[in-house]
Design a protein around this motif. Structure first.
Motif, PDB file in Angstrom:
ATOM      1  N   MET A  38     -43.043 -26.725  -2.690  1.00 54.78           N
ATOM      2  CA  MET A  38     -43.264 -28.075  -2.173  1.00 54.78           C
ATOM      3  C   MET A  38     -42.433 -29.104  -2.929  1.00 54.78           C
ATOM      4  SD  MET A  38     -45.176 -28.337   0.491  1.00 54.78           S
ATOM      5  CE  MET A  38     -44.119 -26.996   1.026  1.00 54.78           C
ATOM      6  N   CYS A  39     -42.320 -28.923  -4.243  1.00 59.03           N
ATOM      7  CA  CYS A  39     -41.523 -29.851  -5.053  1.00 59.03           C
ATOM      8  C   CYS A  39     -40.065 -29.863  -4.587  1.00 59.03           C
ATOM      9  CB  CYS A  39     -41.622 -29.457  -6.519  1.00 59.03           C
ATOM     10  SG  CYS A  39     -40.599 -30.440  -7.632  1.00 59.03           S
ATOM     11  N   LEU A  40     -39.484 -28.669  -4.424  1.00 50.28           N
ATOM     12  CA  LEU A  40     -38.091 -28.574  -3.992  1.00 50.28           C
ATOM     13  C   LEU A  40     -37.923 -29.158  -2.590  1.00 50.28           C
ATOM     14  CD1 LEU A  40     -37.109 -24.972  -5.196  1.00 50.28           C
ATOM     15  CD2 LEU A  40     -37.017 -27.124  -6.458  1.00 50.28           C
ATOM     16  N   HIS A  41     -38.872 -28.828  -1.718  1.00 48.62           N
ATOM     17  CA  HIS A  41     -38.771 -29.305  -0.335  1.00 48.62           C
ATOM     18  C   HIS A  41     -38.876 -30.825  -0.273  1.00 48.62           C
ATOM     19  CE1 HIS A  41     -39.161 -28.968   4.048  1.00 48.62           C
ATOM     20  NE2 HIS A  41     -39.968 -30.001   3.929  1.00 48.62           N
ATOM     21  N   ARG A  42     -39.796 -31.394  -1.069  1.00 47.46           N
ATOM     22  CA  ARG A  42     -39.977 -32.851  -1.051  1.00 47.46           C
ATOM     23  C   ARG A  42     -38.701 -33.572  -1.461  1.00 47.46           C
ATOM     24  NH1 ARG A  42     -42.925 -33.683  -5.346  1.00 47.46           N
ATOM     25  NH2 ARG A  42     -44.799 -32.761  -4.426  1.00 47.46           N
ATOM     26  N   ALA A  43     -37.991 -33.032  -2.455  1.00 46.46           N
ATOM     27  CA  ALA A  43     -36.747 -33.664  -2.896  1.00 46.46           C
ATOM     28  C   ALA A  43     -35.754 -33.768  -1.747  1.00 46.46           C
ATOM     29  CB  ALA A  43     -36.144 -32.876  -4.052  1.00 46.46           C
ATOM     30  N   GLY A  44     -35.608 -32.682  -0.978  1.00 39.91           N
ATOM     31  CA  GLY A  44     -34.701 -32.722   0.165  1.00 39.91           C
ATOM     32  C   GLY A  44     -35.186 -33.653   1.249  1.00 39.91           C
TER      33      GLY A  44
END
Length: 620
Positions: A38-44
Motif C-alpha cells: 500500500m505504501c508503494l502504491h500510494r506514492a505512485g
C-alpha cells in the motif's frame, strides 16, 4: 446513506496541497505484505492523481535498492516515477567536501574488545559496511560505512571504558578527506537530520506506514513539516476487545504519544470510532481508506463460474482459513459441485491441508500456494470468502468487490461493514457463524439473478477506494492538517498526581489532583486543555466520560476536581463487571492522553461500609 449510494457520491481526486511528499518505511525487503504494498502504491497514486511526486524513504543500512526497485517496477508494484531513497545510500553518494569540519571533542577511546568484522558488500563487490561485535556476539562495538572509492563516510561508535561501562553512542559523518562534518548522539537524531535535509525548508509531509519507523519520525518537530501515521491494523493486541484489550505493542508508542502526530490515519470509520469511544477525540484523528485498483469495466457475468469461490489469503492464525474449510463442508452437503480455490501461503499451510483432509474436502477446497496476480481470479469466480478473526482493512475483500465478485464475509473488526451493505453488494454474517456463511454461499450459487445484481453492485461500490477517490480523501485530510499547524500543541512530561480521593456520604467518588506538563510550542495549553474522569469497565463495555472541573490554571499546570455519582458509576455496567478502573483523560487540539490514576494513600487502613451501613476501616 446506503453503502452503494455513498460510493457513487465519492469525489474524484483533487490536487494535493503544495509541498514535498515522502512515504516512510523502515526498510524495503525482497518480499513484503500488504502494508508495504500500500505504501508503494500510494506514492505512485499521489503522482498520477494528486499532481505531486512522492518518494519512498527508508532507514535500514542497505547499500543499494537498484535491482530490487527495477524488479518492483517490472511487477507493477512501484511506479516508474517513484524514487526509493535511503539515508545511508544518500550520504554514501553525497558531495560533502563543501561542508566545514566540526570543532567538536573527539570520540572517547574504546577500551573494550571487539572481534573480526562482519563485512557487507555493495552489488559491485565494494565494501559498504564493516560491523565489529563485542565478545558476547550481540553487542555492536562500532560500524564503519564506506563510499565506493573505499573512503569512510560514516562511523557509528559505542565506546566503553576499561570497566566495560558504556560511554554513549557517537554517529559521525565524514567528508572525503576524513574530516567530521556532522555528529549525533543517537541514530534517531541522525535520521531526522536527513529528513530535514530532504524537506529543504519547504513544506513537506511524511506519511509513515511502519510502526518501527514511527519511533524515528515522531520527535521531529518543524513548522514546515507535518507527520501522518497510518494505522494498518487493530490498535488492540490480537484484535481483542476494543474497550478493555491491551494496546498492540508495535503501535503502542504512536497511541501513547498521539499528540506528536499531525494525523493518525485510520483505514475505516468503525476503527476510528472504536478508538474515540475508548480514548476520546482530537483534531488529528482522520479516516482515509487504502487505495485498491478496480477493474476498468465490470467483468462479464457470463464469464464467471458461479460454482467456484476464491480466497486470496495468508495461511496464518489471524485469517482463520480453517473456518472457510468448514463453511465449504456445509455447502458441499447441499451443492457437491461447488469448490473453493485458495491462493496464498503461510505458516499454517500444513494445518489447513490437514483440516481439508479431515473433512474429506480434498476435491472441494484446493490450495494453490503463492500465485502471481492472484487477485485476477476474482474476475471469473462466483463468490469470495473472508473468515478472518480481525483485520485492519482486508485488501482481498476490496479486490473482490473491485472485480465484481460478491463476497461472503464475517462481520469483524475492521473493514467488512465499511464496504459491504448486507444483501446488496455482498453478505455480512456474524463472526464465527459458519452455518450462516454456508447458507449465503448456497444462495449465491443457486440464484443467478441475485448473483448478477450483487456483482454489479460490488463493482460499483468499489469506486470508494479507487485511486482517484482515495487521493481525494488524502487531499482533504492534508489540507486540514496544514491548517491546524499553528494550533499544534507540543508538550512533554505530562503527568497527573492524585492529591485527594473522597467517598461522599451520598455515594459515588470524587478526586482532586494536579495535571502538569512542559510546553515547547503552540497556543497556551492551560487555556485549551479539558479533562474527564473516565470510568472503565474491567470485563466488558465502553468507558464513561465525566467532565472534570478546573479549579486553577497556570502555565504548565491545571488543578482539577472530578466527581461521579453512584448512578454514573452504575450506568451501563453489567453484572459481570465486579470492578471499575479509574482514569483521567486529557484532550485539547491534538492532545489526547489517558492516565491510570495511582492511589496515593499511605495509610494501611481503608474505609468500608458494614452490612448495617456503618463506617469502618479495614487493614489493607
Amino acid at each position: 446513506m446506503s453503502t452503494v449510494n455513498r460510493m457513487n457520491s465519492v469525489a474524484r481526486a483533487s490536487t494535493l496541497p503544495e509541498g514535498r511528499y515522502f512515504m516512510v518505511l523502515w526498510g524495503l525487503p525482497e518480499s513484503f505484505g500488504g502494508m508495504t504494498t500500500m505504501c508503494l502504491h500510494r506514492a505512485g497514486a499521489f503522482t498520477r492523481f494528486g499532481g505531486r511526486t512522492a518518494s519512498i524513504i527508508t532507514f535500514e543500512p542497505e547499500p543499494s535498492y537498484e535491482a530490487l526497485a527495477d524488479r518492483l517496477r517490472e511487477q507493477g508494484k512501484l511506479a516508474r516515477e517513484t524514487q526509493v531513497l535511503n539515508v545511508f545510500q544518500h550520504y554514501r553518494n553525497a558531495e560533502l567536501s563543501a561542508l566545514s569540519a566540526l570543532n567538536v571533542p573527539t570520540v572517547p577511546v574504546d577500551q573494550g574488545l571487539a572481534g573480526d568484522p562482519d563485512v557487507v558488500l555493495d552489488p559491485s563487490g565494494q565494501v559498504f559496511m564493516r560491523t565489529f561485535m563485542r565478545p558476547d556476539g550481540t553487542t555492536v562495538a562500532h560500524r564503519t560505512y564506506y563510499r565506493a572509492d573505499g573512503t569512510e563516510f560514516l562511523r557509528d561508535e559505542a565506546p566503553v571504558d576499561s570497566a566495560g561501562t558504556a560511554l554513549g553512542r557517537y554517529i559521525t559523518l565524514l567528508n572525503g578527506v576524513g574530516q567530521a562534518v556532522g555528529r549525533w548522539r543517537s541514530a534517531g537524531d541522525f535520521y531526522r537530520h536527513w529528513m530535514k535535509e530532504l524537506a529543504a525548508g519547504d513544506r513537506a509531509a511524511f506519511i509513515v506506514d511502519s510502526g518501527f519507523a514511527a519511533r524515528v519520525v515522531a520527535p521531529l518537530n518543524e513548522q514546515n513539516i507535518i507527520k501522518m501515521a497510518v494505522i494498518h491494523n487493530s490498535h488492540i493486541l490480537a484484535g481483542g476487545d476494543p474497550f478493555i484489550g491491551k494496546l498492540a505493542p508495535g503501535r503502542k508508542p504512536i497511541f501513547e504519544d498521539s499528540a506528536a502526530w499531525d494525523g493518525l490515519i485510520f483505514l475505516t470509520r468503525k476503527h476510528r470510532q472504536d478508538y474515540e469511544d475508548r480514548f476520546g477525540k482530537a483534531t488529528n484523528l482522520f479516516t482515509v481508506s487504502n487505495p485498491k485498483p478496480r477493474a476498468d469495466v465490470l467483468p462479464p457475468f457470463e464469464g464467471r463460474d458461479r460454482n467456484r469461490g476464491v480466497m486470496v489469503v495468508r495461511l496464518e492464525n489471524q485469517k482463520n482459513v480453517a473456518h472457510a474449510v468448514e463453511v465449504m463442508a456445509l455447502v458441499h452437503q447441499e451443492l457437491p459441485h461447488v469448490v473453493l480455490d485458495v491462493y496464498g501461503t503461510g505458516s499454517l499451510q500444513e494445518q489447513v491441508q490437514a483440516k481439508i483432509s479431515e473433512l474429506a474436502m480434498t476435491d472441494v477446497v484446493r490450495l494453490h500456494g503463492h500465485t502471481p496476480n492472484a487477485a485476477e481470479q476474482f474476475e471469473t469466480a462466483g463468490f469470495s470468502l473472508l473468515t478472518s478473526r480481525n483485520e485492519g482493512q482486508p485488501l482481498a475483500l476490496m479486490e473482490s468487490l473491485g472485480r465484481g465478485c460478491p463476497p461472503v464475509s464475517y462481520d469483524i473488526r475492521y473493514g467488512p461493514s465499511d464496504v459491504i451493505e448486507d444483501s446488496v453488494n455482498g453478505f455480512l454474517v456474524p463472526a464465527q457463524d459458519i452455518a450462516a456463511a454456508a447458507e449465503r454461499v448456497i444462495k449465491l450459487c443457486t440464484d443467478p439473478e441475485l448473483a448478477r445484481a450483487m456483482g454489479q453492485a460490488a463493482w460499483e461500490s468499489s469506486e470508494q477506494f479507487s485511486d482517484p477517490a482515495v487521493v481525494g480523501q488524502w487531499a482533504g485530510v492534508l489540507e486540514q492538517a496544514w491548517r491546524q499547524v499553528p494550533d499544534r500543541v507540543v508538550l512533554s512530561r505530562m503527568d497527573f498526581v492524585l492529591e485527594e480521593v473522597g467517598l461522599p456520604a451520598t455515594g459515588g467518588l470524587e478526586i482532586h489532583g494536579e495535571l502538569t506538563w512542559r510546553q515547547s510550542s503552540g497556543p497556551a495549553a492551560e487555556e485549551l486543555l479539558r479533562a474527564h474522569l473516565v470510568i472503565g469497565r474491567r470485563t466488558e463495555g465502553g468507558p464513561a466520560f465525566i467532565p472534570a472541573e478546573v479549579l486553577e490554571h497556570a502555565p504548565g499546570k491545571l488543578r482539577l476536581h472530578a466527581a461521579a455519582t453512584d448512578g454514573q458509576l452504575d450506568e451501563g455496567v453489567s453484572e459481570a463487571n465486579g470492578f471499575l478502573d479509574i482514569f483521567l483523560q486529557v484532550e485539547g487540539n491534538n492532545v489526547l492522553r489517558t492516565f491510570r490514576i495511582g492511589y496515593p494513600g499511605a495509610s494501611s487502613w481503608r474505609p468500608y461500609a458494614t452490612q448495617h451501613g456503618s463506617l469502618s476501616l479495614q487493614f489493607a
